[in-house]
Design a protein around this motif. Structure first.
Motif, PDB file in Angstrom:
ATOM      1  N   MET A   1       0.830  -1.202   0.000  1.00 30.84           N
ATOM      2  CA  MET A   1       0.000   0.000   0.000  1.00 30.84           C
ATOM      3  C   MET A   1       0.875   1.267   0.000  1.00 30.84           C
ATOM      4  O   MET A   1       0.625   2.212  -0.736  1.00 30.84           O
ATOM      5  N   GLN A   2       1.915   1.261   0.834  1.00 29.90           N
ATOM      6  CA  GLN A   2       2.797   2.424   0.883  1.00 29.90           C
ATOM      7  C   GLN A   2       3.443   2.683  -0.473  1.00 29.90           C
ATOM      8  O   GLN A   2       3.531   3.826  -0.935  1.00 29.90           O
ATOM      9  N   GLU A   3       3.903   1.615  -1.134  1.00 30.47           N
ATOM     10  CA  GLU A   3       4.562   1.780  -2.433  1.00 30.47           C
ATOM     11  C   GLU A   3       3.593   2.342  -3.468  1.00 30.47           C
ATOM     12  O   GLU A   3       3.978   3.162  -4.307  1.00 30.47           O
ATOM     13  N   LYS A   4       2.320   1.924  -3.409  1.00 32.53           N
ATOM     14  CA  LYS A   4       1.327   2.426  -4.358  1.00 32.53           C
ATOM     15  C   LYS A   4       1.165   3.932  -4.218  1.00 32.53           C
ATOM     16  O   LYS A   4       1.214   4.671  -5.216  1.00 32.53           O
ATOM     17  N   TRP A   5       0.978   4.405  -2.994  1.00 36.60           N
ATOM     18  CA  TRP A   5       0.756   5.841  -2.801  1.00 36.60           C
ATOM     19  C   TRP A   5       2.023   6.631  -3.059  1.00 36.60           C
ATOM     20  O   TRP A   5       1.974   7.763  -3.574  1.00 36.60           O
ATOM     21  N   SER A   6       3.164   6.068  -2.722  1.00 38.35           N
ATOM     22  CA  SER A   6       4.421   6.744  -3.008  1.00 38.35           C
ATOM     23  C   SER A   6       4.624   6.910  -4.508  1.00 38.35           C
ATOM     24  O   SER A   6       5.056   7.967  -4.992  1.00 38.35           O
ATOM     25  N   ARG A 298      -8.743   7.631   7.366  1.00 41.43           N
ATOM     26  CA  ARG A 298      -9.791   7.226   6.420  1.00 41.43           C
ATOM     27  C   ARG A 298     -10.137   8.364   5.466  1.00 41.43           C
ATOM     28  O   ARG A 298     -10.295   8.145   4.261  1.00 41.43           O
ATOM     29  N   ILE A 299     -10.249   9.579   5.986  1.00 45.44           N
ATOM     30  CA  ILE A 299     -10.585  10.719   5.134  1.00 45.44           C
ATOM     31  C   ILE A 299      -9.482  10.954   4.101  1.00 45.44           C
ATOM     32  O   ILE A 299      -9.754  11.175   2.918  1.00 45.44           O
ATOM     33  N   VAL A 300      -8.228  10.901   4.543  1.00 41.98           N
ATOM     34  CA  VAL A 300      -7.110  11.109   3.625  1.00 41.98           C
ATOM     35  C   VAL A 300      -7.104  10.043   2.534  1.00 41.98           C
ATOM     36  O   VAL A 300      -7.008  10.348   1.332  1.00 41.98           O
ATOM     37  N   ALA A 366       0.141  13.089   1.510  1.00 41.86           N
ATOM     38  CA  ALA A 366      -0.513  12.781   2.782  1.00 41.86           C
ATOM     39  C   ALA A 366      -0.909  11.304   2.830  1.00 41.86           C
ATOM     40  O   ALA A 366      -0.727  10.627   3.861  1.00 41.86           O
ATOM     41  N   ALA A 367      -1.448  10.789   1.720  1.00 44.49           N
ATOM     42  CA  ALA A 367      -1.830   9.375   1.675  1.00 44.49           C
ATOM     43  C   ALA A 367      -0.613   8.470   1.829  1.00 44.49           C
ATOM     44  O   ALA A 367      -0.685   7.416   2.473  1.00 44.49           O
ATOM     45  N   ALA A 368       0.512   8.870   1.238  1.00 42.76           N
ATOM     46  CA  ALA A 368       1.739   8.079   1.357  1.00 42.76           C
ATOM     47  C   ALA A 368       2.217   8.038   2.817  1.00 42.76           C
ATOM     48  O   ALA A 368       2.672   6.993   3.315  1.00 42.76           O
ATOM     49  N   ARG A 369       2.089   9.152   3.524  1.00 44.39           N
ATOM     50  CA  ARG A 369       2.492   9.183   4.940  1.00 44.39           C
ATOM     51  C   ARG A 369       1.577   8.302   5.789  1.00 44.39           C
ATOM     52  O   ARG A 369       2.046   7.567   6.676  1.00 44.39           O
ATOM     53  N   VAL A 370       0.294   8.381   5.514  1.00 46.40           N
ATOM     54  CA  VAL A 370      -0.659   7.549   6.259  1.00 46.40           C
ATOM     55  C   VAL A 370      -0.400   6.064   6.002  1.00 46.40           C
ATOM     56  O   VAL A 370      -0.400   5.237   6.916  1.00 46.40           O
ATOM     57  N   ALA A 371      -0.136   5.731   4.729  1.00 38.21           N
ATOM     58  CA  ALA A 371       0.138   4.328   4.391  1.00 38.21           C
ATOM     59  C   ALA A 371       1.409   3.834   5.061  1.00 38.21           C
ATOM     60  O   ALA A 371       1.481   2.684   5.512  1.00 38.21           O
ATOM     61  N   ALA A 372       2.413   4.714   5.126  1.00 34.06           N
ATOM     62  CA  ALA A 372       3.678   4.323   5.765  1.00 34.06           C
ATOM     63  C   ALA A 372       3.501   4.043   7.247  1.00 34.06           C
ATOM     64  O   ALA A 372       4.213   3.216   7.825  1.00 34.06           O
ATOM     65  N   ALA A 373       2.534   4.729   7.854  1.00 42.73           N
ATOM     66  CA  ALA A 373       2.261   4.513   9.275  1.00 42.73           C
ATOM     67  C   ALA A 373       1.423   3.264   9.518  1.00 42.73           C
ATOM     68  O   ALA A 373       1.235   2.854  10.682  1.00 42.73           O
ATOM     69  N   ASP A 374       0.877   2.669   8.429  1.00 41.17           N
ATOM     70  CA  ASP A 374       0.110   1.417   8.506  1.00 41.17           C
ATOM     71  C   ASP A 374      -1.056   1.527   9.469  1.00 41.17           C
ATOM     72  O   ASP A 374      -1.251   0.699  10.364  1.00 41.17           O
TER      73      ASP A 374
END
Length: 375
Positions: A1-6, A298-300, A366-374
């Motif tokens: 997921m993180q790689e996708k948003w990144s 969730r909003i992000v 922002a989505a990439a940061r959220v994904a990185a935080a899992d």
């Protein structure tokens, strides 16, 4: 997921770099973003100056570099800071608008230390010196009696990060004392008239975001001092996320306020930036804080998914919609951005505006940061 948003954030960066990034007047070692694409000759020459748009362009570059540092990204940051200084003609501080200067101070302060950089130090001092002695907060601009959240929110974040927590609290407390409406949302500001204070009750997405950010920074400092007063600011941040979810997002969690182009093109992206901060940084082990972090995440993520799914692609790179629940339109040169009473109005097709595309980039970072935080 993180790689996708990144990866998606990388494509947003590539689109803006390809379509908007230019030297300032051809000067080597400089970089700014033209305000529209397709661009006019005036755009390419930076004839009209959009100081705070460039501050957010810089902030997005810093997001990308912190996510994955490269020499090229670090060089472009340096060139952009130099480009802003040169196009502003007399350093960073020459600007009537304290909100503009606060946005730049926030961006530069993420990259440089004011103790080591005299330009940033001068900019921060200029903002501190602008505080009105009667109200205790910053006016929108010099010789103005309008005191608003788009100025005092980012200034409070800047002051808290610089260690001036007492002053950051004064600005933040003033907003919460005077500018929260019945829905729990932050209103735009207050004008001081001859007959007394006059509310400006307009609700802008970015006002919610900057007050979340101010509360987070203040809470961090107070917790480091073991002060129970931190929980006032944690509670305020939680309440703002709840209000945004109820009143500014769809049932699916997509930020759905219509902000079009011009200055408004940046508003939702700024809110997404600080929602990601709440999702990844809100203190507290309670179920209330856990729920708030999940709501913000969730909003992000829902907003970023909608933005991405509704993009159009031109030459393999995305163009983002101004409204994240609608399909993007192909931009044209029909009408370029213009200014009225200190605000920048958008193009006929808002997708043309740099502000709209920066907002999309901000959201994907922002989505990439959220994904990185899992979360």
């Amino acid at each position: 997921m993180q790689e996708k948003w990144s990866h998606r954030a990388d494509l947003a960066e590539a689109a803006i770099t390809d379509r908007h990034a230019r030297r300032v007047w051809g000067i080597p070692g400089t970089n700014l973003a033209v305000v529209g694409w397709p661009s006019t000759t005036k755009d390419e020459l930076f004839f009209h100056w959009h100081y705070w748009w460039q501050a957010h362009y810089l902030d997005c570059q810093i997001d990308a570099t912190k996510r994955r540092s490269t020499k090229k990204r670090k060089r472009r940051i340096k060139e952009t800071m130099r480009g802003i200084r040169i196009r502003n003609l007399r350093g960073w501080t020459v600007n009537r608008y304290y909100d503009d200067k606060s946005w730049l101070a926030l961006a530069v302060g993420r990259w440089l230390s004011s103790s080591k950089h005299k330009g940033l130090r001068a900019l921060e001092r200029n903002i501190y010196d602008g505080i009105d002695t009667l109200t205790g907060v910053l006016p929108w601009r010099t010789n103005e009696t309008f005191y608003n959240v788009p100025t005092n929110g980012p200034a409070a974040i800047m002051m808290a990060r610089a260690g001036r927590v007492d002053k950051a609290r004064e600005l933040t407390d003033w907003v919460f004392d005077h500018l929260i409406n019945q829905d729990g949302l932050v209103m735009d500001g207050m004008r001081m008239r001859m007959h007394g204070p006059e509310l400006v009750p307009v609700i802008h997405p970015y006002c919610q975001g900057v007050m979340m950010g101010a509360c987070l920074e203040i809470a961090d400092h107070l917790l480091s001092e073991n002060s129970d007063e931190a929980y006032t600011y944690i509670s305020r941040a939680r309440e703002l996320v709840d209000a945004v979810e109820r009143h500014l997002a769809s049932p699916e969690g997509i930020l759905n306020t219509h902000t079009d182009g011009g200055d408004g093109g940046l508003f939702k992206g700024i809110l997404a930036r600080y929602l990601a901060d709440v999702a990844t940084r809100l203190p507290g082990d309670s179920s209330l804080s856990d729920n708030t972090r999940r709501k913000a995440a969730r909003i992000v993520t829902a907003s970023a998914t909608s933005l991405w799914n509704r993009r159009v692609e031109i030459d393999g790179l995305p163009v983002f919609a101004s409204n994240w629940t609608e399909d993007a339109r192909v931009p044209s040169l029909s009408t370029s951005v213009g200014t009225i009473r200190g605000a920048v109005l958008g193009s006929t097709v808002p997708e043309r505006d740099l502000s709209v595309q920066l907002s999309g980039w901000m959201l994907l970072e922002a989505a990439a940061r959220v994904a990185a935080a899992d979360l």
